[in-house]
Design a protein around this motif. Structure first.
Motif, PDB file in Angstrom:
ATOM      1  N   GLU A   1       7.511 100.595  45.443  1.00  0.00           N
ATOM      2  CA  GLU A   1       6.598  99.452  45.308  1.00  0.00           C
ATOM      3  C   GLU A   1       7.325  98.181  44.883  1.00  0.00           C
ATOM      4  O   GLU A   1       6.776  97.087  44.978  1.00  0.00           O
ATOM      5  CB  GLU A   1       5.435  99.776  44.351  1.00  0.00           C
ATOM      6  CG  GLU A   1       5.818 100.055  42.907  1.00  0.00           C
ATOM      7  CD  GLU A   1       6.024 101.541  42.619  1.00  0.00           C
ATOM      8  OE1 GLU A   1       6.480 102.275  43.532  1.00  0.00           O
ATOM      9  OE2 GLU A   1       5.739 101.962  41.479  1.00  0.00           O
ATOM     10  N   HIS A   2       8.573  98.304  44.405  1.00  0.00           N
ATOM     11  CA  HIS A   2       9.339  97.109  44.021  1.00  0.00           C
ATOM     12  C   HIS A   2      10.403  96.736  45.053  1.00  0.00           C
ATOM     13  O   HIS A   2      11.130  95.761  44.876  1.00  0.00           O
ATOM     14  CB  HIS A   2      10.027  97.339  42.662  1.00  0.00           C
ATOM     15  CG  HIS A   2       9.069  97.543  41.540  1.00  0.00           C
ATOM     16  ND1 HIS A   2       9.383  98.272  40.416  1.00  0.00           N
ATOM     17  CD2 HIS A   2       7.786  97.140  41.373  1.00  0.00           C
ATOM     18  CE1 HIS A   2       8.334  98.302  39.599  1.00  0.00           C
ATOM     19  NE2 HIS A   2       7.346  97.614  40.165  1.00  0.00           N
ATOM     20  N   GLN A   3      10.516  97.515  46.118  1.00  0.00           N
ATOM     21  CA  GLN A   3      11.607  97.334  47.075  1.00  0.00           C
ATOM     22  C   GLN A   3      11.237  96.289  48.136  1.00  0.00           C
ATOM     23  O   GLN A   3      10.260  96.467  48.855  1.00  0.00           O
ATOM     24  CB  GLN A   3      11.930  98.671  47.758  1.00  0.00           C
ATOM     25  CG  GLN A   3      13.024  98.588  48.801  1.00  0.00           C
ATOM     26  CD  GLN A   3      14.375  98.251  48.184  1.00  0.00           C
ATOM     27  OE1 GLN A   3      14.866  98.946  47.314  1.00  0.00           O
ATOM     28  NE2 GLN A   3      14.978  97.143  48.632  1.00  0.00           N
ATOM     29  N   ALA A   4      12.008  95.210  48.218  1.00  0.00           N
ATOM     30  CA  ALA A   4      11.843  94.243  49.301  1.00  0.00           C
ATOM     31  C   ALA A   4      12.713  94.680  50.474  1.00  0.00           C
ATOM     32  O   ALA A   4      13.745  95.322  50.278  1.00  0.00           O
ATOM     33  CB  ALA A   4      12.251  92.847  48.830  1.00  0.00           C
ATOM     34  N   PRO A   5      12.311  94.355  51.723  1.00  0.00           N
ATOM     35  CA  PRO A   5      13.052  94.859  52.891  1.00  0.00           C
ATOM     36  C   PRO A   5      14.234  93.967  53.279  1.00  0.00           C
ATOM     37  O   PRO A   5      14.454  93.685  54.442  1.00  0.00           O
ATOM     38  CB  PRO A   5      11.985  94.857  53.991  1.00  0.00           C
ATOM     39  CG  PRO A   5      11.115  93.702  53.625  1.00  0.00           C
ATOM     40  CD  PRO A   5      11.113  93.617  52.118  1.00  0.00           C
ATOM     41  N   ILE A   6      15.000  93.525  52.288  1.00  0.00           N
ATOM     42  CA  ILE A   6      16.122  92.609  52.524  1.00  0.00           C
ATOM     43  C   ILE A   6      17.430  93.364  52.363  1.00  0.00           C
ATOM     44  O   ILE A   6      18.291  93.358  53.238  1.00  0.00           O
ATOM     45  CB  ILE A   6      16.072  91.428  51.533  1.00  0.00           C
ATOM     46  CG1 ILE A   6      14.713  90.723  51.608  1.00  0.00           C
ATOM     47  CG2 ILE A   6      17.231  90.474  51.772  1.00  0.00           C
ATOM     48  CD1 ILE A   6      14.384  90.103  52.938  1.00  0.00           C
ATOM     49  N   ILE A   7      17.576  93.986  51.216  1.00  0.00           N
ATOM     50  CA  ILE A   7      18.776  94.773  50.931  1.00  0.00           C
ATOM     51  C   ILE A   7      18.368  95.896  49.989  1.00  0.00           C
ATOM     52  O   ILE A   7      17.537  95.692  49.109  1.00  0.00           O
ATOM     53  CB  ILE A   7      19.898  93.881  50.335  1.00  0.00           C
ATOM     54  CG1 ILE A   7      21.199  94.679  50.165  1.00  0.00           C
ATOM     55  CG2 ILE A   7      19.470  93.225  49.018  1.00  0.00           C
ATOM     56  CD1 ILE A   7      22.425  93.807  49.951  1.00  0.00           C
ATOM     57  N   VAL A   8      18.921  97.078  50.216  1.00  0.00           N
ATOM     58  CA  VAL A   8      18.527  98.244  49.413  1.00  0.00           C
ATOM     59  C   VAL A   8      19.719  98.687  48.566  1.00  0.00           C
ATOM     60  O   VAL A   8      20.818  98.881  49.083  1.00  0.00           O
ATOM     61  CB  VAL A   8      18.059  99.411  50.312  1.00  0.00           C
ATOM     62  CG1 VAL A   8      17.596 100.584  49.454  1.00  0.00           C
ATOM     63  CG2 VAL A   8      16.949  98.955  51.255  1.00  0.00           C
TER      64      VAL A   8
END
Ligand SMILES: *Cc1c(COP(=O)(O)O)cnc(C)c1O
Length: 321
Positions: A243-250
């Motif tokens: 829920e805190h993960q943006a789809p930019i960099i993991v």
């Protein structure tokens, strides 16, 4: 091997051939053709944030940090005070540059795996965070617009910028002067990164053709899902909760194996055509994989396959080939 590797890094990132080809011409900085490109880029940047009428956009030579520093120098009065919510390295950098320019900075520490809540910011300021609109927003050419690195741009509320004359203690980083000069002449105040500007213009054309921000977000979200699913199957876990993960960099936890070494891991993935990114956390050993750039699901799956082969080569997994 002369084939370009795929950059799984958050800028510079992989660009399209069209964007690269746009850089094969030379431009006079004072020439009408280049002035028109600068004007068009500024107009389209404002369109992307729906800032027409309320905001202006001021481009600046340099990487993103140059624009962050210029925005603080220009927008914050010399006796001003900045609150920096800090959940990672870029926040610490923003606090440091604020203090180096003689402004007061108060750091609000937040854990590196937590988002910053509006409530925490509101509690640290005596104002109502629900009504706080953005006065300045900073971004750079070599990120999700998929241009090449070399310039940033700052969206500033027109009414705010009007009151910023003389704030900046720096000549080159003064966005008030940069904006005034650009409005008056159409030109950049000092030598512009011409090839970067035309590449950004071409990249924005493709951004619009792709369907703008919703389409770009959907592609990155799909890239991110392919990556996270595939890495999970290899036993590699993301650092952040979904829920805190943006789809930019993991950010992934490093394999918990005594034979793991980031440099060897990186070199082995690079030999397979994929450039990973080191971690930047203070306490946990991690590495990062970008989801942005001119890449899609196929490239992300190939990246996962390359990581899987790398793990097997380094003896870091018992998973079957
Ligand atoms: C990219 C970025 C910057 C700027 O970094 P540069 O290397 O100077 O371009 C600053 N803060 C954040 C959050 C960024 O993503």
């Amino acid at each position: 091997m002369d084939r370009d590797r795929i950059l799984l890094t958050p800028g510079p990132l992989t660009t399209t051939l069209r964007t690269k080809l746009a850089m094969l011409k030379d431009w006079g900085s004072w020439d009408g053709d280049f002035i028109a490109i600068t004007a068009r880029v500024r107009e389209r940047l404002l369109d992307i944030v729906h800032g027409q009428g309320s905001h202006v956009v001021v481009p600046l030579q340099g990487s993103g940090t140059f624009s962050v520093e210029a925005a603080v120098a220009t927008v914050v009065p010399r006796d001003g005070h900045v609150l920096v919510p800090d959940n990672g390295a870029y926040c610490k950098r923003a606090a440091k540059l604020t203090q180096m320019m003689g402004r007061r900075a108060t750091v609000l520490p937040v854990a590196e795996d937590q988002p910053i809540s509006a409530e925490a910011v509101a509690a640290a300021l005596p104002i109502d965070a629900r009504t706080t609109r953005f006065d300045a927003l900073i971004a750079a050419s070599g990120k999700c617009l998929e241009g090449v690195p070399g310039m940033g741009f700052v969206f500033i509320r027109q009414a705010v910028l009007d009151g910023c004359a003389g704030h900046s203690q720096s000549l080159a980083m003064d966005l008030f002067d940069q904006h005034q000069y650009m409005e008056k002449t159409g030109q950049w105040r000092f030598t512009p990164p011409t090839h970067v500007v035309v590449a950004l213009a071409e990249a924005i054309t493709q951004f619009v053709e792709e369907g703008g921000q919703p389409a770009r977000l959907a592609r990155y979200a799909a890239n991110c899902a392919t990556l996270v699913d595939g890495m999970r199957q290899l036993g590699l876990k993301p650092f952040l909760k979904p829920e805190h993960q943006a789809p930019i960099i993991v950010t992934f936890h490093a394999p918990a194996h005594p034979a793991y070494d980031f440099q060897r891991f990186y070199q082995a993935a690079k030999r397979r055509g994929f450039m990973l990114y080191p971690g930047k956390l203070t306490t946990v050993d991690t590495f990062r994989v970008g989801c942005i750039g001119a890449i899609g699901g196929l490239e992300m799956q190939q990246a996962v396959n390359a990581v899987g082969e790398t793990l097997r080569e380094m003896g870091l997994t018992t998973a079957p080939a």
